[in-house]
Scaffold this active site. Structure first.
Site, PDB file in Angstrom:
ATOM      1  N   ASP A 103      28.620  12.955  -4.372  1.00  0.00           N
ATOM      2  CA  ASP A 103      27.291  13.472  -4.696  1.00  0.00           C
ATOM      3  C   ASP A 103      26.587  14.165  -3.501  1.00  0.00           C
ATOM      4  O   ASP A 103      26.063  15.289  -3.735  1.00  0.00           O
ATOM      5  CB  ASP A 103      26.453  12.486  -5.368  1.00  0.00           C
ATOM      6  CG  ASP A 103      26.639  11.115  -4.534  1.00  0.00           C
ATOM      7  OD1 ASP A 103      27.169  10.973  -3.229  1.00  0.00           O
ATOM      8  OD2 ASP A 103      25.750  10.094  -5.096  1.00  0.00           O
ATOM      9  N   ASP A 106      25.664  12.108   3.608  1.00  0.00           N
ATOM     10  CA  ASP A 106      24.513  11.752   4.623  1.00  0.00           C
ATOM     11  C   ASP A 106      24.880  11.667   5.850  1.00  0.00           C
ATOM     12  O   ASP A 106      25.052  12.480   6.669  1.00  0.00           O
ATOM     13  CB  ASP A 106      23.736  10.557   3.970  1.00  0.00           C
ATOM     14  CG  ASP A 106      22.590  10.292   4.462  1.00  0.00           C
ATOM     15  OD1 ASP A 106      21.793  11.182   4.918  1.00  0.00           O
ATOM     16  OD2 ASP A 106      22.198   9.173   4.532  1.00  0.00           O
ATOM     17  N   THR A 107      25.329  10.462   6.315  1.00  0.00           N
ATOM     18  CA  THR A 107      25.805  10.356   7.820  1.00  0.00           C
ATOM     19  C   THR A 107      27.278  10.560   7.826  1.00  0.00           C
ATOM     20  O   THR A 107      27.882  10.997   8.974  1.00  0.00           O
ATOM     21  CB  THR A 107      25.613   8.698   8.163  1.00  0.00           C
ATOM     22  OG1 THR A 107      26.282   7.946   7.227  1.00  0.00           O
ATOM     23  CG2 THR A 107      24.120   8.317   8.041  1.00  0.00           C
ATOM     24  N   THR A 110      30.570   6.698   4.921  1.00  0.00           N
ATOM     25  CA  THR A 110      31.398   6.527   3.691  1.00  0.00           C
ATOM     26  C   THR A 110      32.705   7.236   3.622  1.00  0.00           C
ATOM     27  O   THR A 110      33.709   6.471   3.564  1.00  0.00           O
ATOM     28  CB  THR A 110      30.582   6.803   2.477  1.00  0.00           C
ATOM     29  OG1 THR A 110      29.389   6.362   2.587  1.00  0.00           O
ATOM     30  CG2 THR A 110      31.285   6.175   1.287  1.00  0.00           C
ATOM     31  N   ASP A 162      20.665   8.057  -6.824  1.00  0.00           N
ATOM     32  CA  ASP A 162      19.682   7.084  -7.306  1.00  0.00           C
ATOM     33  C   ASP A 162      18.862   6.630  -6.326  1.00  0.00           C
ATOM     34  O   ASP A 162      19.199   6.831  -4.790  1.00  0.00           O
ATOM     35  CB  ASP A 162      20.483   5.927  -7.713  1.00  0.00           C
ATOM     36  CG  ASP A 162      21.152   5.131  -6.635  1.00  0.00           C
ATOM     37  OD1 ASP A 162      22.075   5.750  -6.140  1.00  0.00           O
ATOM     38  OD2 ASP A 162      21.031   3.894  -6.381  1.00  0.00           O
TER      39      ASP A 162
END
Ligand code: IMP
Ligand code: MG
Length: 181
Positions: A103, A106-107, A110, A162
């Site tokens: 989705d 970001d950093t 993951t 979310d």
């Protein structure tokens, strides 16, 4: 459109559903072009990717399969903690052309932590598709092959994304409102 309140925060409209669908179709067109005459395995990272995955999958015309795994490293509004595979990989990835679906990156932690595990399965190729990327937040060397939107380092939700469990059902993407605005 109006602002919405989720948990303790106010969010305002950021990317509307038509724009999202247009970009998803653009990404699908690139994949259809790049994998012509190949067989693709889409590997969605749950939970956030499910709407993007469903919409993208419908637009693919190349021979394709889809599977999902769950990785988790995110709590509240900051990335952290240990990356773990909560739902394991069941498909054989050996010699497959894999496209990871995210989705948002970001950093990059993951995916970065997961890539060695993925490569251990000896896929023929691995590419990454992310609906949204935040280049200013990136801390790990992740190359995104297909991206929908490049945004500044702010928290967003909706269309699968979310804030502590809520907001995934919103058809548009919202951004955290500046408390001073
Ligand atoms: P990373 O490991 O820091 O790249 O974080 C990736 C995961 O964190 C994404 O797959 C999302 O689930 C979550 N995430 C990152 N940024 C946001 C955001 O702005 N809104 C909602 N979830 C986010
Ligand atoms: Mg996610």
């Amino acid at each position: 459109m109006e602002d919405i309140r989720i948990h303790d925060k106010t969010f305002t409209t950021f990317i509307d559903r038509q724009e999202i669908q247009q970009r998803v179709q653009d990404i699908a067109a690139q994949i259809n072009h790049d994998y012509l005459n190949e067989k693709v395995l889409l590997l969605g990272i749950l939970n956030g990717c499910f709407m993007f995955a469903a919409d993208l999958f419908r637009c693919l015309t190349v021979e394709c399969e889809i599977s999902f795994i769950k990785l988790s490293s995110y709590q509240g509004m900051s990335s952290g903690g240990n990356v773990q595979t909560a739902i394991g990989l069941k498909e054989s990835l050996k010699d497959r052309h894999v496209i990871i679906l995210e989705d948002i990156i970001d950093t990059g932690k993951t995916l970065y932590s997961f890539l060695p595990e993925l490569h251990a399965h000896q896929p023929a190729s691995v590419k990454i598709a992310s609906l949204v990327i935040k280049p200013d937040a990136l801390k790990y060397p992740i190359h995104v092959d297909y991206s929908g939107f490049t945004i500044e380092n702010k928290f967003i939700l909706g269309y699968g994304l979310d804030y502590d469990g809520l907001g995934r059902n919103l058809p548009d993407i919202y951004i955290l409102k500046d408390p001073n605005s």
